[in-house]
Design an enzyme around this catalytic site. Structure first.
Site, mmCIF file in Angstrom:
data_model
loop_
_atom_site.group_PDB
_atom_site.id
_atom_site.type_symbol
_atom_site.label_atom_id
_atom_site.label_comp_id
_atom_site.label_asym_id
_atom_site.label_seq_id
_atom_site.Cartn_x
_atom_site.Cartn_y
_atom_site.Cartn_z
ATOM 1 N N VAL A 48 -85.343 122.287 0.886
ATOM 2 C CA VAL A 48 -86.717 122.922 1.092
ATOM 3 C C VAL A 48 -86.464 123.285 2.855
ATOM 4 O O VAL A 48 -86.023 122.329 3.585
ATOM 5 C CB VAL A 48 -87.966 122.298 0.946
ATOM 6 C CG1 VAL A 48 -89.112 123.146 1.513
ATOM 7 C CG2 VAL A 48 -87.922 122.188 -0.485
ATOM 8 N N GLY A 82 -82.798 115.054 -3.110
ATOM 9 C CA GLY A 82 -82.867 116.285 -2.544
ATOM 10 C C GLY A 82 -81.313 116.544 -2.329
ATOM 11 O O GLY A 82 -80.504 115.693 -1.662
ATOM 12 N N GLN A 83 -81.056 117.795 -2.334
ATOM 13 C CA GLN A 83 -79.615 118.301 -1.994
ATOM 14 C C GLN A 83 -79.382 118.170 -0.625
ATOM 15 O O GLN A 83 -78.375 118.153 0.054
ATOM 16 C CB GLN A 83 -79.489 119.851 -2.367
ATOM 17 C CG GLN A 83 -78.415 120.500 -2.255
ATOM 18 C CD GLN A 83 -77.092 120.057 -2.924
ATOM 19 O OE1 GLN A 83 -76.952 119.523 -3.941
ATOM 20 N NE2 GLN A 83 -76.020 120.078 -1.887
ATOM 21 N N LYS A 84 -80.549 118.101 0.111
ATOM 22 C CA LYS A 84 -80.310 118.248 1.808
ATOM 23 C C LYS A 84 -79.438 116.937 2.267
ATOM 24 O O LYS A 84 -78.770 116.876 3.026
ATOM 25 C CB LYS A 84 -81.762 117.917 2.309
ATOM 26 C CG LYS A 84 -81.536 118.350 3.821
ATOM 27 C CD LYS A 84 -82.704 117.388 4.815
ATOM 28 C CE LYS A 84 -82.248 116.136 5.096
ATOM 29 N NZ LYS A 84 -82.877 115.062 5.729
ATOM 30 N N LEU A 139 -93.802 111.805 5.103
ATOM 31 C CA LEU A 139 -93.504 112.789 4.087
ATOM 32 C C LEU A 139 -93.829 114.377 4.371
ATOM 33 O O LEU A 139 -94.816 114.537 5.216
ATOM 34 C CB LEU A 139 -94.458 112.485 2.867
ATOM 35 C CG LEU A 139 -94.143 111.093 1.948
ATOM 36 C CD1 LEU A 139 -94.980 110.935 0.633
ATOM 37 C CD2 LEU A 139 -92.756 110.887 1.871
ATOM 38 N N HIS A 140 -93.103 115.200 4.000
ATOM 39 C CA HIS A 140 -93.315 116.603 4.411
ATOM 40 C C HIS A 140 -93.219 117.480 2.944
ATOM 41 O O HIS A 140 -92.930 116.877 1.815
ATOM 42 C CB HIS A 140 -92.240 116.892 5.341
ATOM 43 C CG HIS A 140 -90.973 116.476 5.104
ATOM 44 N ND1 HIS A 140 -90.025 117.152 3.890
ATOM 45 C CD2 HIS A 140 -89.980 115.858 5.642
ATOM 46 C CE1 HIS A 140 -89.125 116.564 4.070
ATOM 47 N NE2 HIS A 140 -88.795 115.926 4.893
ATOM 48 N N GLU A 141 -92.974 118.767 3.233
ATOM 49 C CA GLU A 141 -92.979 119.751 2.076
ATOM 50 C C GLU A 141 -91.809 119.649 1.269
ATOM 51 O O GLU A 141 -92.119 119.952 0.133
ATOM 52 C CB GLU A 141 -93.198 121.176 2.630
ATOM 53 C CG GLU A 141 -93.489 122.218 1.545
ATOM 54 C CD GLU A 141 -94.663 121.930 0.569
ATOM 55 O OE1 GLU A 141 -95.710 121.039 0.962
ATOM 56 O OE2 GLU A 141 -94.611 122.187 -0.589
ATOM 57 N N ARG A 159 -87.036 113.812 10.586
ATOM 58 C CA ARG A 159 -86.698 113.351 11.870
ATOM 59 C C ARG A 159 -86.860 114.796 12.836
ATOM 60 O O ARG A 159 -86.731 114.692 14.069
ATOM 61 C CB ARG A 159 -85.000 113.205 11.876
ATOM 62 C CG ARG A 159 -84.817 111.666 11.462
ATOM 63 C CD ARG A 159 -83.483 111.175 11.700
ATOM 64 N NE ARG A 159 -83.181 109.771 11.526
ATOM 65 C CZ ARG A 159 -82.563 109.397 10.128
ATOM 66 N NH1 ARG A 159 -82.341 110.288 9.224
ATOM 67 N NH2 ARG A 159 -82.364 108.206 10.134
ATOM 68 N N HIS A 164 -90.427 116.557 0.450
ATOM 69 C CA HIS A 164 -90.782 115.492 -0.482
ATOM 70 C C HIS A 164 -91.778 115.960 -1.321
ATOM 71 O O HIS A 164 -91.795 115.621 -2.706
ATOM 72 C CB HIS A 164 -91.507 114.423 0.421
ATOM 73 C CG HIS A 164 -90.412 113.541 1.601
ATOM 74 N ND1 HIS A 164 -90.807 113.892 2.767
ATOM 75 C CD2 HIS A 164 -89.407 113.063 1.390
ATOM 76 C CE1 HIS A 164 -89.661 113.212 3.360
ATOM 77 N NE2 HIS A 164 -89.027 112.786 2.675
HETATM 78 N N1 LIG Z 1 -85.820 119.527 3.057
HETATM 79 C C1 LIG Z 1 -85.667 118.680 2.025
HETATM 80 N N2 LIG Z 1 -85.651 119.494 0.855
HETATM 81 C C2 LIG Z 1 -85.414 118.777 -0.404
HETATM 82 N N3 LIG Z 1 -85.250 117.425 -0.250
HETATM 83 C C3 LIG Z 1 -85.461 116.816 0.724
HETATM 84 C C4 LIG Z 1 -85.749 117.480 2.094
HETATM 85 N N4 LIG Z 1 -85.693 116.349 2.819
HETATM 86 C C5 LIG Z 1 -85.549 115.398 2.319
HETATM 87 N N5 LIG Z 1 -85.411 115.412 0.978
HETATM 88 C C6 LIG Z 1 -85.209 114.446 -0.038
HETATM 89 O O1 LIG Z 1 -86.366 113.724 0.103
HETATM 90 C C7 LIG Z 1 -85.788 112.245 -0.390
HETATM 91 C C8 LIG Z 1 -86.325 111.269 0.915
HETATM 92 O O2 LIG Z 1 -85.912 111.466 2.050
HETATM 93 P P1 LIG Z 1 -86.077 110.867 3.741
HETATM 94 O O3 LIG Z 1 -87.192 110.322 3.158
HETATM 95 O O4 LIG Z 1 -84.826 110.131 3.823
HETATM 96 O O5 LIG Z 1 -86.507 112.263 4.093
HETATM 97 P P2 LIG Z 1 -85.985 112.989 5.044
HETATM 98 O O6 LIG Z 1 -86.693 114.143 5.629
HETATM 99 O O7 LIG Z 1 -84.247 113.481 4.759
HETATM 100 O O8 LIG Z 1 -85.549 112.228 6.410
HETATM 101 P P3 LIG Z 1 -84.499 111.987 7.333
HETATM 102 O O9 LIG Z 1 -85.255 112.794 8.651
HETATM 103 O O10 LIG Z 1 -84.566 110.350 7.718
HETATM 104 O O11 LIG Z 1 -83.362 112.703 6.871
HETATM 105 C C9 LIG Z 1 -84.164 112.269 -0.291
HETATM 106 O O12 LIG Z 1 -83.981 112.455 -1.725
HETATM 107 C C10 LIG Z 1 -84.045 113.522 0.526
HETATM 108 O O13 LIG Z 1 -82.923 114.144 0.144
HETATM 109 N N1 BAL Z 2 -82.228 110.883 4.538
HETATM 110 C C1 BAL Z 2 -81.029 109.947 4.611
HETATM 111 C C2 BAL Z 2 -81.911 108.559 5.045
HETATM 112 C C3 BAL Z 2 -81.027 108.327 6.482
HETATM 113 O O1 BAL Z 2 -80.895 108.908 7.175
HETATM 114 O O2 BAL Z 2 -81.222 107.054 6.689
#
Ligand SMILES: Nc1ncnc2c1ncn2[C@@H]1O[C@H](COP(=O)(O)OP(=O)(O)OP(=O)(O)O)[C@@H](O)[C@H]1O
Ligand code: BAL
Ligand SMILES: CC(C)(CO)[C@@H](O)C(=O)[O-]
Length: 333
Positions: A177, A148-150, A30-32, A188, A34
């Site tokens: 974010v 997340g919209q990401k 988890l990061h900011e 990642r 999340h």
């Molecule tokens: N920078 C961000 N801003 C807003 N929401 C985020 C962000 N990064 C991830 N999320 C959201 O958090 C939720 C969990 O995502 P996940 O655990 O795959 O994290 P991630 O950082 O996207 O990991 P990955 O590196 O696997 O893509 C998802 O709904 C994702 O869209």
């Molecule tokens: N954050 C999306 C999950 C995945 O890359 O598998």
């Protein structure tokens, strides 16, 4: 507040429900980004409701040769972050708990939208993602689930699944974010060396270049629209003086061939340059799509589009996107 750690469906179901339940699904590390989702969930649930965060690295959504084995697993730190952000419970099941019969035979199919962009690069990814999201919705039974919209295509597919097969949950999107320098937060990112991170900045820079071109175009369109007909425009232009008029006419003329193609080109230029950096950026796709189905938008598209990019730096694959609204002020005259 102490956040409770739950690892079985039984423990989850035994939990007495309080008010609205808001769920944030994650793969941990988890990061900011999340934390922002969890804080939004806390606000939605309110003091009388509850926030449940799921942490599960879902094998079903990883393809052969992807990073399932090296995906960071940091449960202790995740618990702390979830607690600080206001979670009541973290549900972190094992693979055996989620898939007691082994790999499920019956799965959710993401359909055509799931085969585009991310789906084309990661075959089967979205079927695996939707299957686990469906299971986690059944297990956690939220009133609201936040994403997340990401991960824009993931979000669109989850909305589509909820609509198509009648899940009784409200889906809330949370804006991306970013680090101060623009890099979208992602679990990642921790794979990146300092040099790779520098190259990876090209993803957000490309999106910002596209956004700036788009903003300039929309402003010019708005200016062009202020004068409704060619005759009236000429009169208005001479009324504001020859040099302004010439600049205005040029600006209005140059906006005409613009639109999505110019936005793509502005973003593409940044990515082309990054392909020559050391280490280089290897572009997977750059696309300007309709979020309803993730097909490329045409020149006369109006409404909200998504400028999306995916690229590899070293062995790390990253994605990012920005929503852009086209023709928000109406069509150019
Ligand atoms: N920078 C961000 N801003 C807003 N929401 C985020 C962000 N990064 C991830 N999320 C959201 O958090 C939720 C969990 O995502 P996940 O655990 O795959 O994290 P991630 O950082 O996207 O990991 P990955 O590196 O696997 O893509 C998802 O709904 C994702 O869209
Ligand atoms: N954050 C999306 C999950 C995945 O890359 O598998
Ligand atoms: C939604 C999700 C938790 C399903 O595994 C995952 O794809 C993610 O973290 O974005």
């Amino acid at each position: 507040m102490t956040t409770v750690l739950l690892s079985t469906a039984g423990e989850l179901h035994a939990r007495v429900r309080h008010g609205r339940r808001a769920v944030v699904m994650t793969m941990g590390a988890l990061h900011e980004g999340h934390a922002t989702l969890i804080r939004s969930a806390r606000q939605i649930a309110g003091p009388d409701g509850e926030v449940v965060v799921t942490v599960f690295v879902n094998p079903l959504q990883f393809g052969a040769g992807e990073d399932l084995d090296r995906y960071p697993r940091t449960l202790e730190a995740d618990l702390k972050l979830a607690e600080q952000a206001g979670a009541d419970a973290v549900f972190a099941p094992s693979a055996a708990e989620v898939y007691p019969g082994g790999e499920p035979q019956v799965r959710i199919s993401a359909g055509p939208m799931g085969e585009r962009l991310e789906g084309a690069s990661r075959p089967g990814h979205f079927d695996g993602m939707l299957t686990v999201v469906a299971k986690l919705l059944h297990l956690t039974r939220p009133d609201v689930a936040l994403f997340g919209q990401k991960d824009a295509q993931q979000l669109a597919l989850i909305r589509r699944m909820v609509r198509d097969v009648n899940f009784s949950v409200e889906i809330v999107a949370v804006p991306t974010v970013r680090e101060e320098d623009g890099l979208a937060l992602s679990s990642r990112n921790r794979y990146l060396s300092p040099d790779e991170r520098r190259t990876a900045l090209a993803l957000s820079r490309a999106l910002f270049a596209g956004r700036d071109r788009h903003a300039a175009q929309e402003a010019l369109r708005a200016r062009a629209r202020e004068v409704p007909s060619t005759q009236a425009r000429a009169e208005a232009l001479s009324a504001i003086g020859e040099s302004r008029a010439a600049a205005d006419a040029h600006a209005v003329a140059t906006v005409a061939p613009g639109g999505p193609a110019t936005v793509r080109a502005a973003a593409g230029q940044v990515l082309d340059e990054a392909a020559h950096l050391d280490p280089p950026l290897q572009l997977d796709y750059l696309a300007l799509v309709d979020p309803a189905d993730f097909t490329e938008i045409g020149a006369d598209f109006t409404g909200e589009a998504v400028l999306a990019v995916a690229a590899r730096v070293g062995t790390t694959r990253l994605i990012d996107n920005l929503p852009l609204t086209f023709g928000s002020l109406g069509a150019a005259s």
